[in-house]
Write a protein that holds these residues in place. Structure first.
Motif, mmCIF file in Angstrom:
data_model
loop_
_atom_site.group_PDB
_atom_site.id
_atom_site.type_symbol
_atom_site.label_atom_id
_atom_site.label_comp_id
_atom_site.label_asym_id
_atom_site.label_seq_id
_atom_site.Cartn_x
_atom_site.Cartn_y
_atom_site.Cartn_z
ATOM 1 N N TYR A 1 -0.249 5.534 67.066
ATOM 2 C CA TYR A 1 0.194 6.578 67.980
ATOM 3 C C TYR A 1 -0.954 7.133 68.826
ATOM 4 O O TYR A 1 -0.754 7.540 69.967
ATOM 5 N N ILE A 2 -2.157 7.177 68.255
ATOM 6 C CA ILE A 2 -3.290 7.714 69.023
ATOM 7 C C ILE A 2 -4.033 6.611 69.768
ATOM 8 O O ILE A 2 -5.076 6.849 70.366
ATOM 9 N N ASP A 3 -3.484 5.388 69.727
ATOM 10 C CA ASP A 3 -4.102 4.298 70.476
ATOM 11 C C ASP A 3 -3.933 4.544 71.977
ATOM 12 O O ASP A 3 -2.847 4.891 72.447
ATOM 13 N N LEU A 4 -4.991 4.326 72.727
ATOM 14 C CA LEU A 4 -4.992 4.628 74.158
ATOM 15 C C LEU A 4 -3.968 3.796 74.919
ATOM 16 O O LEU A 4 -3.263 4.309 75.796
ATOM 17 N N PHE A 5 -3.860 2.497 74.588
ATOM 18 C CA PHE A 5 -2.917 1.629 75.287
ATOM 19 C C PHE A 5 -1.473 2.088 75.053
ATOM 20 O O PHE A 5 -0.660 2.121 75.978
ATOM 21 N N VAL A 6 -1.172 2.436 73.803
ATOM 22 C CA VAL A 6 0.177 2.880 73.465
ATOM 23 C C VAL A 6 0.497 4.201 74.162
ATOM 24 O O VAL A 6 1.581 4.379 74.737
ATOM 25 N N SER B 1 5.232 3.302 66.456
ATOM 26 C CA SER B 1 3.790 3.407 66.689
ATOM 27 C C SER B 1 3.154 4.414 65.742
ATOM 28 O O SER B 1 2.025 4.225 65.277
ATOM 29 N N ILE B 2 3.885 5.489 65.429
ATOM 30 C CA ILE B 2 3.391 6.486 64.472
ATOM 31 C C ILE B 2 3.337 5.871 63.067
ATOM 32 O O ILE B 2 2.338 6.014 62.346
#
Length: 316
Positions: A68-73, A62-63
């Motif tokens: 990585y800063i996505d809310l769902f993730v 994700s990074i």
């Protein structure tokens, strides 16, 4: 396809998780970038399997992919860390979030409740500006199961007062079932009767879950006749409902009546579980049914052996 494999309920859990990861790698090799739903599907499945190594690998992905800063993730990763017992990691991730929604807060509250840290869950609950019905149900149920039912009832009253506001959460069937469990735990019959009345006034459907909770509450509060009346009024009854009324009769020392109900249960084609036989053994203990008690023990042991054999076949 990733979602289908990641969410598939099957005995061969590891194979399907592996297949979901293979599909993800093929997706990347074909030059197709993941979106904000792809990684959460994989994280959710890692959470269900407690696959800590794989989950951390997906966090690294994700990074790399810029999510990585996505809310769902991030919300998915919080639930993942709590499920795997990494409470500090979940808290660190939450503290570092630029944006949070109600799911973020609920994930922290549920995570702390399930880890047994009720006080920390309460801190987050109080910090929320506005929770939804899941928030309230989580805190009420968590405190009942955590051995603090009196506080759970106080939360319910607070929820009622706030529900006059059209924008605030209103109690639902899950709320009522949890509150009835709190009343049963405390032996608070007057409060239990009031909740039963509130259920009728609110227009909420009295389904099997609530009906079973009412049977349990009335029985544990000493109202055997009322518990049986509620049971008879239930249009549909599952194993839990039958077990509840059997346990109620056993609790009050009516051993023969408990076995009569058990015979009705069998006649209706409803299969007993381990808890059913525990209730019947309790009835035998109160009534001195030694031989019948041995029969119950043998049947309960048979159930356990079948469950063990099934588990071995599943993982063999």
């Amino acid at each position: 396809m990733i979602r289908a494999y990641a969410s598939k309920n099957s005995q061969d859990y590891d194979t399907h998780l592996c297949q979901a990861l293979i599909l993800y790698k093929q997706m990347l090799c074909n030059g197709i970038s993941p979106d904000t739903l792809t990684l959460p599907f994989l994280v959710k499945e890692c959470t269900r399997r407690r696959a800590i190594g794989t989950g951390r690998g997906i966090q690294g992905q994700s990074i790399k992919q810029g999510f990585y800063i996505d809310l769902f993730v991030q919300n998915s990763m919080i639930s993942f860390y709590f499920a795997c017992g990494f409470v500090d990691n979940a808290r660190k991730l939450f503290d570092e979030m630029f944006n949070r929604d109600v799911v973020s807060w609920n994930s922290m509250i549920v995570g702390y409740l399930r880890s047994g840290n009720l006080d920390e869950a309460l801190v987050f609950f109080r910090k929320m500006k506005r929770g939804n019905v899941i928030t309230w149900n989580s805190i009420i149920t968590g405190f009942v199961q955590g051995g603090r039912p009196k506080e759970a009832l106080e939360f319910f009253h607070e929820m009622q007062c706030l529900s006059d506001d059209i924008n605030m959460a209103r109690p639902d069937k899950i709320t009522i079932a949890s509150v009835l469990s709190a009343c049963a735990y405390l032996g608070a019959i007057d409060h239990g009767k009031w909740v039963h009345g509130y259920l009728r006034r609110s227009g909420l459907e009295c389904d099997m879950v609530i009906g079973t909770a009412l049977v349990d509450m009335y029985g544990k509060c000493g109202c055997l006749e009322r518990a049986y009346e509620v049971f008879k009024e239930m249009p549909e009854k599952d194993t839990l409902a039958w077990t509840a009324i059997i346990s109620v009769f056993a609790l009050h020392g009516y051993g023969q009546e408990a076995f009569d109900i058990f015979k009705e249960m069998e006649a209706e084609g409803v299969k007993p579980n381990h808890v059913t036989f525990v209730g019947l053994l309790s009835a035998c203990a109160h009534s001195g049914f030694v031989e019948i008690g041995r029969w119950c023990f043998d049947n309960e042991t048979h159930l356990q052996n079948r469950a063990t054999s099934s588990s071995l076949r599943m993982h063999g």
